[in-house]
Motif scaffolding. Structure first.
Motif, PDB file in Angstrom:
ATOM      1  N   PRO A   1       0.807  -1.228   0.000  1.00 62.04           N
ATOM      2  CA  PRO A   1       0.000   0.000   0.000  1.00 62.04           C
ATOM      3  C   PRO A   1       0.842   1.282   0.000  1.00 62.04           C
ATOM      4  N   LEU A   2       2.087   1.186   0.457  1.00 56.61           N
ATOM      5  CA  LEU A   2       2.959   2.378   0.467  1.00 56.61           C
ATOM      6  C   LEU A   2       3.186   2.887  -0.958  1.00 56.61           C
ATOM      7  N   LYS A   3       3.080   1.960  -1.952  1.00 53.30           N
ATOM      8  CA  LYS A   3       3.307   2.361  -3.344  1.00 53.30           C
ATOM      9  C   LYS A   3       2.211   3.293  -3.860  1.00 53.30           C
ATOM     10  N   ASP A   4       1.047   3.289  -3.184  1.00 48.45           N
ATOM     11  CA  ASP A   4      -0.041   4.185  -3.608  1.00 48.45           C
ATOM     12  C   ASP A   4       0.275   5.642  -3.293  1.00 48.45           C
ATOM     13  N   ASN A   5       1.248   5.847  -2.427  1.00 58.22           N
ATOM     14  CA  ASN A   5       1.609   7.214  -2.033  1.00 58.22           C
ATOM     15  C   ASN A   5       3.133   7.367  -2.140  1.00 58.22           C
ATOM     16  N   PRO A   6       3.626   7.625  -3.367  1.00 58.62           N
ATOM     17  CA  PRO A   6       5.074   7.641  -3.601  1.00 58.62           C
ATOM     18  C   PRO A   6       5.837   8.617  -2.708  1.00 58.62           C
ATOM     19  N   GLU A   7       5.204   9.743  -2.382  1.00 55.69           N
ATOM     20  CA  GLU A   7       5.911  10.706  -1.511  1.00 55.69           C
ATOM     21  C   GLU A   7       6.136  10.122  -0.123  1.00 55.69           C
ATOM     22  N   HIS A   8       5.091   9.452   0.380  1.00 58.90           N
ATOM     23  CA  HIS A   8       5.216   8.838   1.705  1.00 58.90           C
ATOM     24  C   HIS A   8       6.238   7.694   1.662  1.00 58.90           C
ATOM     25  N   LEU A   9       6.194   6.893   0.569  1.00 59.98           N
ATOM     26  CA  LEU A   9       7.152   5.794   0.429  1.00 59.98           C
ATOM     27  C   LEU A   9       8.585   6.336   0.402  1.00 59.98           C
ATOM     28  N   ALA A  10       8.788   7.455  -0.296  1.00 61.12           N
ATOM     29  CA  ALA A  10      10.127   8.055  -0.357  1.00 61.12           C
ATOM     30  C   ALA A  10      10.577   8.481   1.044  1.00 61.12           C
TER      31      ALA A  10
END
Ligand code: HEM
Length: 129
Positions: free
Chosen positions: A43-52
């Motif tokens: 699910p982190l991939k749905d929010n690239p900024e958060h994943l970064a």
């Protein structure tokens, strides 16, 4: 004597900032395809900024935790994992991924044991919280 493993910081033995950045990135990538835990990470991939941001924090955490020159700017381990109700099996899967990535990067046995000891010491902050 200067090159004795005990005299060299874990940070250096893991390849310094460049080596640890590679290791941390590969650990997160491994979690994304590990059947036992990928549902936690995909699910982190749905929010690239958060994943970064999470990637940056994991890199900083490894650098700081191994004695390197980096301030950790993320949450403490209890706060980062609270509400996830992580179980023993999932925790072991994370450790397995870390050990496989250390092997892949030709990290020596003593350094692997040192990383394992650090990860193990954090166990109670993330299991069942
Ligand atoms: C010793 C083992 C572990 C360490 C050292 C560790 C370390 C970290 C760090 C440094 C972060 C970033 C925190 C931040 O951005 O503020 C993080 C986030 C995260 N961890 Fe762990 N972790 C461990 C085990 C686990 C386990 C077992 C799971 C679940 C299977 C897990 C799931 C996650 C998830 C999903 C996030 C992202 C949270 C978010 O979206 O903010 N972690 N972890």
């Amino acid at each position: 004597m200067e090159n004795d493993a005990k005299q060299t910081s874990l940070y250096e033995r893991l390849g310094g900032t460049d080596g640890i950045t590679t290791i941390a990135e590969e650990v997160i990538d491994a979690h994304m395809v590990n059947p036992s835990i990928k549902a936690r990470f995909l699910p982190l991939k749905d929010n690239p900024e958060h994943l970064a941001e999470v990637r940056k924090h994991v890199i900083e955490f490894f650098i700081m935790g191994s004695g390197g020159p980096q301030q950790y700017s993320g949450k403490d381990m209890h706060s980062a994992h609270i509400g996830m109700n992580i179980n023993q099996g999932e925790y072991m899967s994370v450790i397995d991924d870390v050990m496989s990535v250390l092997d892949k990067n030709n990290i020596d046995e003593q350094s692997k044991k040192d990383v394992l000891a650090i990860l193990y010491s954090l166990k109670d902050q993330m299991i069942g919280v």
